[in-house]
Design a protein around this motif. Structure first.
Motif, PDB file in Angstrom:
ATOM      1  N   ASP A  86       0.942  -1.342  -0.051  1.00  0.00           N
ATOM      2  CA  ASP A  86       0.094  -0.189   0.074  1.00  0.00           C
ATOM      3  C   ASP A  86       1.024   1.136  -0.003  1.00  0.00           C
ATOM      4  O   ASP A  86       1.924   1.237   0.608  1.00  0.00           O
ATOM      5  N   ALA A  87       0.441   2.216  -0.530  1.00  0.00           N
ATOM      6  CA  ALA A  87       1.240   3.696  -0.887  1.00  0.00           C
ATOM      7  C   ALA A  87       1.411   4.175   0.366  1.00  0.00           C
ATOM      8  O   ALA A  87       2.316   4.878   0.890  1.00  0.00           O
ATOM      9  N   ASN A  88       0.229   4.241   1.274  1.00  0.00           N
ATOM     10  CA  ASN A  88       0.468   4.840   2.711  1.00  0.00           C
ATOM     11  C   ASN A  88       1.343   3.808   3.484  1.00  0.00           C
ATOM     12  O   ASN A  88       1.969   4.576   4.431  1.00  0.00           O
ATOM     13  N   ILE A  93       6.747   3.904   5.978  1.00  0.00           N
ATOM     14  CA  ILE A  93       8.194   3.640   6.314  1.00  0.00           C
ATOM     15  C   ILE A  93       9.310   4.610   6.021  1.00  0.00           C
ATOM     16  O   ILE A  93      10.026   4.739   6.543  1.00  0.00           O
ATOM     17  N   GLN A  94       9.023   5.460   4.886  1.00  0.00           N
ATOM     18  CA  GLN A  94       9.974   6.419   4.510  1.00  0.00           C
ATOM     19  C   GLN A  94      10.050   7.461   5.648  1.00  0.00           C
ATOM     20  O   GLN A  94      11.045   7.996   6.092  1.00  0.00           O
ATOM     21  N   SER A  95       8.678   7.756   6.288  1.00  0.00           N
ATOM     22  CA  SER A  95       8.972   8.599   7.396  1.00  0.00           C
ATOM     23  C   SER A  95       9.702   8.275   8.814  1.00  0.00           C
ATOM     24  O   SER A  95      10.152   8.932   9.334  1.00  0.00           O
ATOM     25  N   LEU A  96       9.575   6.726   8.895  1.00  0.00           N
ATOM     26  CA  LEU A  96      10.484   6.513   9.882  1.00  0.00           C
ATOM     27  C   LEU A  96      11.953   6.311   9.868  1.00  0.00           C
ATOM     28  O   LEU A  96      12.863   6.274  10.625  1.00  0.00           O
ATOM     29  N   VAL A  97      12.400   5.970   8.308  1.00  0.00           N
ATOM     30  CA  VAL A  97      13.777   5.766   8.001  1.00  0.00           C
ATOM     31  C   VAL A  97      14.547   7.003   7.312  1.00  0.00           C
ATOM     32  O   VAL A  97      15.437   6.765   6.914  1.00  0.00           O
ATOM     33  N   GLY A  98      13.687   7.819   6.620  1.00  0.00           N
ATOM     34  CA  GLY A  98      14.019   8.987   6.010  1.00  0.00           C
ATOM     35  C   GLY A  98      15.199   9.569   6.560  1.00  0.00           C
ATOM     36  O   GLY A  98      15.301  10.041   7.836  1.00  0.00           O
TER      37      GLY A  98
END
Length: 113
Positions: A86-88, A93-98
């Motif tokens: 899912d895109a969300n 994930i990107q917000s957690l590891v960005g």
């Protein structure tokens, strides 16, 4: 003509009742051995044994190979379990590891091995 003289260092270890031994620290350092490295033995005709470090090929990772085999078998046996990402979920994930940088070539500390 200059003759280079090489010094040799001798160390020994003891065999256990199960024919096991610990590779002495000086040998481990000389061969640049780490935990789980493989050692190659060359037995010469006069009975001398030479130890050397086996250089593992990067593509040879038995754990990763077994895991990928497991995934392939599971997908083949149960294709109904596959789900689209899912895109969300990707955004989460990107917000957690960005911004987190990881150097995969850096050795782990001894405590993390």
């Amino acid at each position: 003509m200059e003759c280079a003289m090489t010094a040799s260092l001798e160390v020994e270890s003891t065999l256990t009742d199960r024919y096991q031994t610990t590779v002495p620290e000086t040998v481990r350092r000389a061969l640049k051995l780490s935990k789980r490295d493989k050692i190659h033995y060359t037995i010469r005709p006069g009975g001398e044994v030479v130890l050397s470090r086996v250089e593992a090929a990067e593509e040879e990772d038995p754990v990763l190979g077994q895991f990928l085999g497991f995934l392939a078998r599971d997908i083949a046996s149960h294709p109904e379990r596959l789900q689209a990402v899912d895109a969300n979920f990707v955004q989460r994930i990107q917000s957690l590891v960005g911004g987190v940088e990881v150097d995969l070539d850096t050795a782990l500390p001894a405590d993390d091995e």
